[in-house]
Each structure stands twice: as C-alpha cells, then as structure tokens.
Scaffold this active site. Structure first.
Site, PDB file in Angstrom:
ATOM      1  N   LYS A 290      94.049  52.713  12.934  1.00 45.32           N
ATOM      2  CA  LYS A 290      93.245  53.367  11.898  1.00 45.32           C
ATOM      3  C   LYS A 290      92.527  54.591  12.455  1.00 45.32           C
ATOM      4  O   LYS A 290      92.291  54.698  13.655  1.00 45.32           O
ATOM      5  CB  LYS A 290      92.230  52.377  11.329  1.00 45.32           C
ATOM      6  CG  LYS A 290      91.145  51.992  12.286  1.00 45.32           C
ATOM      7  CD  LYS A 290      89.951  51.380  11.578  1.00 45.32           C
ATOM      8  CE  LYS A 290      88.871  51.124  12.597  1.00 45.32           C
ATOM      9  NZ  LYS A 290      87.552  51.494  12.278  1.00 45.32           N
TER      10      LYS A 290
ATOM     11  N   LYS B 181      86.196  56.893  14.836  1.00 49.19           N
ATOM     12  CA  LYS B 181      85.353  57.864  15.545  1.00 49.19           C
ATOM     13  C   LYS B 181      85.670  57.856  17.030  1.00 49.19           C
ATOM     14  O   LYS B 181      85.668  58.879  17.680  1.00 49.19           O
ATOM     15  CB  LYS B 181      83.885  57.513  15.347  1.00 49.19           C
ATOM     16  CG  LYS B 181      83.385  57.853  13.973  1.00 49.19           C
ATOM     17  CD  LYS B 181      82.009  57.254  13.726  1.00 49.19           C
ATOM     18  CE  LYS B 181      81.685  57.299  12.247  1.00 49.19           C
ATOM     19  NZ  LYS B 181      80.725  56.309  11.829  1.00 49.19           N
TER      20      LYS B 181
ATOM     21  N   LYS C  59      85.494  45.286  20.378  1.00 54.09           N
ATOM     22  CA  LYS C  59      84.434  46.059  21.051  1.00 54.09           C
ATOM     23  C   LYS C  59      84.416  45.767  22.549  1.00 54.09           C
ATOM     24  O   LYS C  59      84.202  46.651  23.362  1.00 54.09           O
ATOM     25  CB  LYS C  59      83.061  45.723  20.441  1.00 54.09           C
ATOM     26  CG  LYS C  59      82.869  46.225  19.030  1.00 54.09           C
ATOM     27  CD  LYS C  59      82.340  47.646  19.011  1.00 54.09           C
ATOM     28  CE  LYS C  59      82.614  48.396  17.734  1.00 54.09           C
ATOM     29  NZ  LYS C  59      81.948  47.891  16.551  1.00 54.09           N
TER      30      LYS C  59
HETATM   31  P1  TYM Z   1      81.516  52.579  10.422  1.00 56.63           P
HETATM   32  O1  TYM Z   1      80.411  53.523  10.702  1.00 56.63           O
HETATM   33  O2  TYM Z   1      82.493  52.296  11.497  1.00 56.63           O
HETATM   34  O3  TYM Z   1      82.328  53.060   9.186  1.00 56.63           O
HETATM   35  C1  TYM Z   1      81.680  53.333   7.970  1.00 56.63           C
HETATM   36  C2  TYM Z   1      82.545  52.970   6.797  1.00 56.63           C
HETATM   37  O4  TYM Z   1      83.777  53.663   6.879  1.00 56.63           O
HETATM   38  C3  TYM Z   1      84.850  52.731   6.810  1.00 56.63           C
HETATM   39  N1  TYM Z   1      85.961  53.197   7.638  1.00 56.63           N
HETATM   40  C4  TYM Z   1      87.225  53.256   7.201  1.00 56.63           C
HETATM   41  N2  TYM Z   1      87.784  52.943   6.028  1.00 56.63           N
HETATM   42  C5  TYM Z   1      89.104  53.140   5.893  1.00 56.63           C
HETATM   43  N3  TYM Z   1      89.892  53.631   6.874  1.00 56.63           N
HETATM   44  C6  TYM Z   1      89.381  53.949   8.088  1.00 56.63           C
HETATM   45  N4  TYM Z   1      90.162  54.455   9.022  1.00 56.63           N
HETATM   46  C7  TYM Z   1      87.995  53.762   8.295  1.00 56.63           C
HETATM   47  N5  TYM Z   1      87.157  53.967   9.341  1.00 56.63           N
HETATM   48  C8  TYM Z   1      85.917  53.607   8.926  1.00 56.63           C
HETATM   49  C9  TYM Z   1      84.290  51.427   7.323  1.00 56.63           C
HETATM   50  O5  TYM Z   1      85.041  50.331   6.844  1.00 56.63           O
HETATM   51  C10 TYM Z   1      82.900  51.463   6.785  1.00 56.63           C
HETATM   52  O6  TYM Z   1      82.869  51.015   5.464  1.00 56.63           O
HETATM   53  N6  TYM Z   1      79.511  48.062  10.510  1.00 56.63           N
HETATM   54  C11 TYM Z   1      79.602  49.252   9.722  1.00 56.63           C
HETATM   55  C12 TYM Z   1      78.266  49.880   9.385  1.00 56.63           C
HETATM   56  C13 TYM Z   1      77.353  48.950   8.680  1.00 56.63           C
HETATM   57  C14 TYM Z   1      77.462  48.520   7.330  1.00 56.63           C
HETATM   58  C15 TYM Z   1      76.354  47.653   7.128  1.00 56.63           C
HETATM   59  C16 TYM Z   1      78.376  48.764   6.309  1.00 56.63           C
HETATM   60  C17 TYM Z   1      76.245  48.393   9.210  1.00 56.63           C
HETATM   61  N7  TYM Z   1      75.625  47.602   8.261  1.00 56.63           N
HETATM   62  C18 TYM Z   1      76.140  47.052   5.875  1.00 56.63           C
HETATM   63  C19 TYM Z   1      78.151  48.150   5.064  1.00 56.63           C
HETATM   64  C20 TYM Z   1      77.050  47.302   4.868  1.00 56.63           C
HETATM   65  C21 TYM Z   1      80.410  50.253  10.527  1.00 56.63           C
HETATM   66  O7  TYM Z   1      80.485  50.187  11.721  1.00 56.63           O
HETATM   67  O8  TYM Z   1      80.935  51.224   9.813  1.00 56.63           O
END
Ligand code: TYM
Length: 329
Positions: free
Chosen positions: A194, A197, A111
C-alpha cells in the site's frame, strides 16, 4: 445522525492513500453528522520525532487536512494532545487490555519489523490509544482505509469488554466506514503493498507537477500484457487501481480494452495517469499553500476545535469514572 471520528498521524505529508482511504469519506459526511477529526500527535511519539519536528509536522498535516475540504465551522477539528481526557481514558482502557492480544495484532508485528530498534510500549498499546480516541466521543462510524481494520476490531472489543465488565450499555461498537462497499487500499507506485508515509512510494498532496510526472513515469510495470487480464501483474494492476480513483471511467475503460487486446503501451498509460493525477492534486496543493501561510486562521481552528472536543470528552470521562467506581469524598 451518526457520531463520526477519524484521525491521521502527524508523521509526514498526506498522500493519496490518506485522501481516498479516510479524508474524502469524512468530508462527505461532515454536514449530516456529528464529526470529529483530529491529528494524532500523541501517536506520532511512537516514532520519536524531535521537539523541533513535532510542531511543524502537526501544522503541516493540519493545513493539508483543511485544504482537503474539512470545514471547521461544521466539524470539530482538533489536536489529540489538546484533549488530555484522551490520555486518561487510554490509561483506564489499558487496565482492560491484555498484553497477549496486543502482541498478536498484525499492525504491531508490522511496526516491530519496521522499527526493530525502537519497540516501545506505546507501539504495543497503540490500538488502546486509538480506541480511546474513538470511544471518547461514543463514535459509531470511523472513516478509515483498509489497513486500520484490525484496530477497529480491537476498538469494538474494548468497548464491548468495558460494557460487559461494568454491566452497562455505555460505549457503542463503532464500525469502519467507507462510502464504497469495501474499505480502500491505495497501492504504492513500487509494485507492492500500500501507499504509505514510511514506504517512500507515494504521491503526496504537496507534490509538484514535475515530481508527480517523474514518480508516475518511473512506476514499476512488467514486460508486457498477458492474454488473460485476470493474470495481470500486481504492479500494473496497481496503476489501474490508482487510475480508477483519479481518471474518468471512459479513460480507464480505454486502457483496460487496450490491455485486453494486448495493445497497451505502458508509457501511454503512465502519461495519462500523470496528467489526471496532476489535475486532481493541483487545486489541493494550491489550497495547502494558501492555508499554511495563514497563522491566525490555523490558531483559531485549533482553539475552537480543542474547546468543542474537550467538552464532549470530559463528559464521557466523567461518566466512565462514575461507572468504574471513583467517588468524591
Ligand atoms: P495513518 O496516519 O497511517 O493514516 C490515516 C488514514 O489514511 C488511511 N490510509 C490509507 N487508506 C487507503 N490506502 C492507503 N494506502 C492508505 N494509507 C493510509 C488510513 O487507513 C487512515 O484511515 N492509526 C491511524 C490514526 C488514528 C486514527 C485514530 C484513525 C489514530 N487514532 C482514531 C481513526 C480513528 C493511522 O495511523 O493512520
């Protein structure tokens, strides 16, 4: 029955990585387990959205979530900021989190690289808030993609530390979860890393047929197949990885064989991938349009979810306060 928690940041539209990394696992689990799915809108503040953007982002992600098959009658769906107990648990956990360990987290370092002009304390304590999200429901399983593994490791660490510090067996240590053996990492179309967003390399669930075709046809490949398929270049491997998620196995095998015989034409591979991606995304896209137009439904879902999530969260925080030693006079 497991207690399952999963979340998505409300920054931008959902893409295939989100779907295959987290959402599809959750939708499969929701009927047999106690499931909590939320939109991490507090977390989204680390990137400083404007007040005008914030609500629209949350609304969009909520509609997209529901369109993927999350059933609000069965699972609890809520906004993180509707459960203020999460903020209290975050504060309490921050007292047990060490700056050094937070600074060493790989996701923090990433980040810092991505937004060097805005290294706020919320970025540093991001894993603490995430741990609060999870353990507030005493979750045992967390469906996430591979990139979230370090955060899950920290969550276990904080849960364990709390239990040890106060000599209790209060918080379970949650595990990252995927129905396959490995956690999923969906690659981007740009040949590296990967799908994400902020990387601009993704297929979004709201992309039109034309946009998907265009993105796939201009995906990075290489100058041609090599004899030993194990030496396949990263960009081509990525296309096969995506294909494995959206195409039927016979199609994947067909193109693998063509590759092995050095007869593959990447143009054909891409055309087929675009067709299969479109077939996959179309029903989701249509459902997103339908749901996002239904204000009344969205309001009801959010209100019901907030009530259910708060009940559980309030109980946990009440017990945590007692354990820590806060007492009424
Ligand atoms: P975020 O919003 O970046 O992504 C949400 C979920 O999507 C998965 N993900 C992926 N999985 C596989 N390949 C990819 N290219 C890919 N891009 C995103 C992420 O692994 C995630 O599961 N920190 C988390 C949000 C969060 C959260 C939590 C998740 C906050 N509190 C508690 C679980 C439990 C995040 O930034 O996800």
């Amino acid at each position: 029955m497991e207690t399952v928690v999963s979340g998505i940041r409300s920054t931008g539209n959902l893409h295939l990585g989100n779907y295959f990394g987290a959402i599809c696992n959750f939708t499969k689990m929701q009927h047999e387990n106690d499931c909590y799915f939320f939109i991490a809108d507090y977390h989204s503040l680390t990137t400083h959205p404007t007040p005008a953007d914030l609500h629209g982002n949350v609304r969009r992600v909520l509609s997209e979530y529901l369109a993927c098959g999350i059933d609000p009658e069965t699972a609890t769906i809520y906004l993180q900021s509707d459960v203020q107990e999460v903020a209290e648990l975050y504060l309490l956990l921050n007292m047990m989190a060490y700056v050094g360990e937070l600074e060493r987290t790989t996701t923090f370092k990433d980040k810092v690289r991505l937004q060097p002009e805005n290294v706020n304390a919320g970025l540093l304590t991001y894993p603490v808030l995430m741990a609060a999200d999870i353990i507030i429901h005493k979750a045992t399983k967390v469906p996430v993609g591979k990139d979230q593994e370090p955060h899950l490791e920290m969550t276990r660490k904080f849960a364990r530390r709390f239990n040890n510090m106060y000599g209790v067996e209060f918080f379970p240590e949650p595990e990252a979860y995927n129905f396959g053996k490995e956690l999923v990492k969906i690659p981007g179309l740009d040949g590296t890393g990967k799908m994400g967003k902020s990387e601009g390399n993704g297929i979004y669930l709201t992309d039109s047929e034309k946009v998907i075709r265009k993105k796939v046809m201009s995906a990075v490949t290489d100058s041609g197949p090599v004899e030993n398929y194990q030496n396949m270049s990263e960009p081509v491997k990525n296309l096969f990885t995506i294909m494995e998620f959206v195409s039927d196995p016979a199609t994947v095998n067909y193109f693998r064989e063509k590759y092995n015989l050095c007869q593959i034409r990447y143009g054909d591979l891409k055309k087929q991938l675009a067709v299969d991606l479109n077939a996959f995304v179309k029903p989701l896209r249509e459902r997103i349009i339908e749901i996002s137009a239904d204000d009344e439904y969205l309001r009801k879902v959010v209100q019901t979810g907030a009530g259910k999530a708060r009940e559980k969260a309030a109980r946990t925080v009440r017990e945590v306060r007692e354990i820590i030693g806060f007492k009424p006079f």
